[in-house]
Design an enzyme around this catalytic site. Structure first.
Site, short mmCIF file in Angstrom:
data_model
loop_
_atom_site.label_atom_id
_atom_site.label_comp_id
_atom_site.label_asym_id
_atom_site.label_seq_id
_atom_site.Cartn_x
_atom_site.Cartn_y
_atom_site.Cartn_z
N LYS A 247 0.81 -1.22 0.00
CA LYS A 247 0.00 0.00 0.00
C LYS A 247 0.85 1.28 0.00
O LYS A 247 2.08 1.23 0.22
CB LYS A 247 -0.92 -0.03 1.22
CG LYS A 247 -1.97 -1.14 1.16
CD LYS A 247 -2.98 -1.00 2.29
CE LYS A 247 -4.03 -2.09 2.24
NZ LYS A 247 -5.11 -1.88 3.24
N TYR B 28 -12.54 -2.09 -4.08
CA TYR B 28 -13.08 -2.16 -2.71
C TYR B 28 -14.61 -2.04 -2.68
O TYR B 28 -15.16 -1.70 -1.63
CB TYR B 28 -12.45 -1.07 -1.85
CG TYR B 28 -11.05 -1.41 -1.34
CD1 TYR B 28 -10.83 -2.52 -0.52
CD2 TYR B 28 -9.96 -0.61 -1.65
CE1 TYR B 28 -9.57 -2.83 -0.04
CE2 TYR B 28 -8.69 -0.91 -1.16
CZ TYR B 28 -8.51 -2.03 -0.36
OH TYR B 28 -7.26 -2.33 0.13
N PHE C 22 -15.84 3.96 6.48
CA PHE C 22 -14.46 4.33 6.15
C PHE C 22 -14.16 4.23 4.65
O PHE C 22 -13.03 4.42 4.24
CB PHE C 22 -13.47 3.49 6.95
CG PHE C 22 -13.60 1.98 6.76
CD1 PHE C 22 -13.05 1.35 5.66
CD2 PHE C 22 -14.28 1.22 7.69
CE1 PHE C 22 -13.16 -0.02 5.48
CE2 PHE C 22 -14.40 -0.16 7.53
CZ PHE C 22 -13.84 -0.78 6.42
N ARG D 245 -1.97 -14.41 4.62
CA ARG D 245 -2.69 -13.81 5.74
C ARG D 245 -1.92 -13.99 7.05
O ARG D 245 -1.91 -13.10 7.90
CB ARG D 245 -4.11 -14.36 5.84
CG ARG D 245 -4.96 -13.94 4.65
CD ARG D 245 -6.41 -14.35 4.78
NE ARG D 245 -7.13 -13.52 5.74
CZ ARG D 245 -7.53 -12.28 5.54
NH1 ARG D 245 -7.26 -11.66 4.39
NH2 ARG D 245 -8.21 -11.62 6.45
N THR E 79 -5.55 -7.03 10.72
CA THR E 79 -5.82 -5.79 9.96
C THR E 79 -5.35 -4.56 10.73
O THR E 79 -4.72 -3.67 10.16
CB THR E 79 -7.34 -5.67 9.69
OG1 THR E 79 -7.76 -6.84 8.99
CG2 THR E 79 -7.65 -4.43 8.87
N ARG F 112 2.33 -6.43 9.30
CA ARG F 112 1.64 -5.30 9.93
C ARG F 112 2.15 -5.06 11.35
O ARG F 112 2.24 -3.90 11.79
CB ARG F 112 0.13 -5.56 9.91
CG ARG F 112 -0.46 -5.41 8.50
CD ARG F 112 -1.83 -6.02 8.43
NE ARG F 112 -2.55 -5.72 7.20
CZ ARG F 112 -3.62 -6.40 6.80
NH1 ARG F 112 -4.08 -7.42 7.52
NH2 ARG F 112 -4.23 -6.08 5.67
N ASN G 27 -2.06 0.29 6.63
CA ASN G 27 -1.64 -0.99 7.22
C ASN G 27 -0.78 -1.83 6.28
O ASN G 27 -0.76 -3.05 6.34
CB ASN G 27 -2.84 -1.76 7.77
CG ASN G 27 -3.80 -2.24 6.70
OD1 ASN G 27 -3.67 -1.85 5.54
ND2 ASN G 27 -4.74 -3.09 7.07
N HIS H 151 -2.42 -5.35 1.61
CA HIS H 151 -3.73 -6.01 1.46
C HIS H 151 -3.47 -7.44 1.00
O HIS H 151 -2.56 -7.67 0.21
CB HIS H 151 -4.59 -5.30 0.40
CG HIS H 151 -5.73 -6.15 -0.07
ND1 HIS H 151 -6.92 -6.21 0.62
CD2 HIS H 151 -5.86 -7.01 -1.12
CE1 HIS H 151 -7.73 -7.08 0.01
NE2 HIS H 151 -7.10 -7.56 -1.05
N GLU I 272 -9.53 -10.88 -7.63
CA GLU I 272 -8.62 -9.74 -7.44
C GLU I 272 -7.42 -9.82 -8.39
O GLU I 272 -6.96 -8.81 -8.92
CB GLU I 272 -8.18 -9.67 -5.97
CG GLU I 272 -9.36 -9.32 -5.06
CD GLU I 272 -9.01 -9.30 -3.58
OE1 GLU I 272 -7.88 -9.65 -3.19
OE2 GLU I 272 -9.91 -8.90 -2.80
#
Ligand code: CMP
Length: 140
Positions: free
Chosen positions: A11, A51, A59, A87, A93, A104, A114, A117, A128
């Site tokens: 990100k 998203y 948010f 993950r 998250t 993270r 964070n 993704h 995706e």
């Protein structure tokens, strides 16, 4: 266990801090192989579409603004049960809840900034991946 693929985004908070390599190193050390990667500037439309599942969340606007605030690196990762492996190394998250040693836990700034993704299921991983990559761009 089968070798599968999942989708990852490094990100804008990470590209801003020059952490593309640090994040990728953690992914590789977790047994994942980067089989496609490109640095892009997402458009607002692209981020809203990606998203869309979150569009009713309070948010959503901030999430889209953040994701277009700078370049991101979209990646396809391959490995044994890649979705779960990714993950696990990403961590929770919210970095406040993320274990030490996770991406993270070590690198994220906030629940929004964070750092990464990752797809939350194999079905969403396929969707995706196809959102950002043609088959010919993925070389395993
Ligand atoms: P990601 O895995 O990219 O999927 C949706 C993102 O929304 C999530 O990571 C977080 O960065 C972000 N997010 C989730 N909950 C919140 C929240 N309460 N406030 C701001 N951002 C959030």
């Amino acid at each position: 266990m089968a070798v599968t693929r999942t989708f990852s985004i490094i990100k804008p908070d990470a590209t801003r801090r020059n952490l593309t390599g640090a994040v990728t190193k953690m992914l590789e050390e977790a047994g994942l192989r980067v089989v496609a990667s490109k640095r892009i500037q997402m458009s607002r439309e692209q981020a809203e579409g990606f998203y869309a599942v979150h569009k009713e969340r309070p948010f959503f606007g901030e999430l889209v603004d953040f994701m277009i605030s700078g370049p991101v690196v979209v990646q396809v990762l391959e490995g044994e049960n890649a979705m779960q492996a990714n993950r696990d190394i990403m961590g929770a998250t919210n970095p406040k809840d993320a274990d030490a040693g996770t991406i993270r836990g070590e690198l994220a700034e906030s629940i929004e900034a964070n750092t990464v993704h990752g797809s939350d299921s194999d079905e969403n991983a396929a969707i995706e991946i196809a959102y950002f990559f043609d088959d010919a761009e993925i070389v395993g």
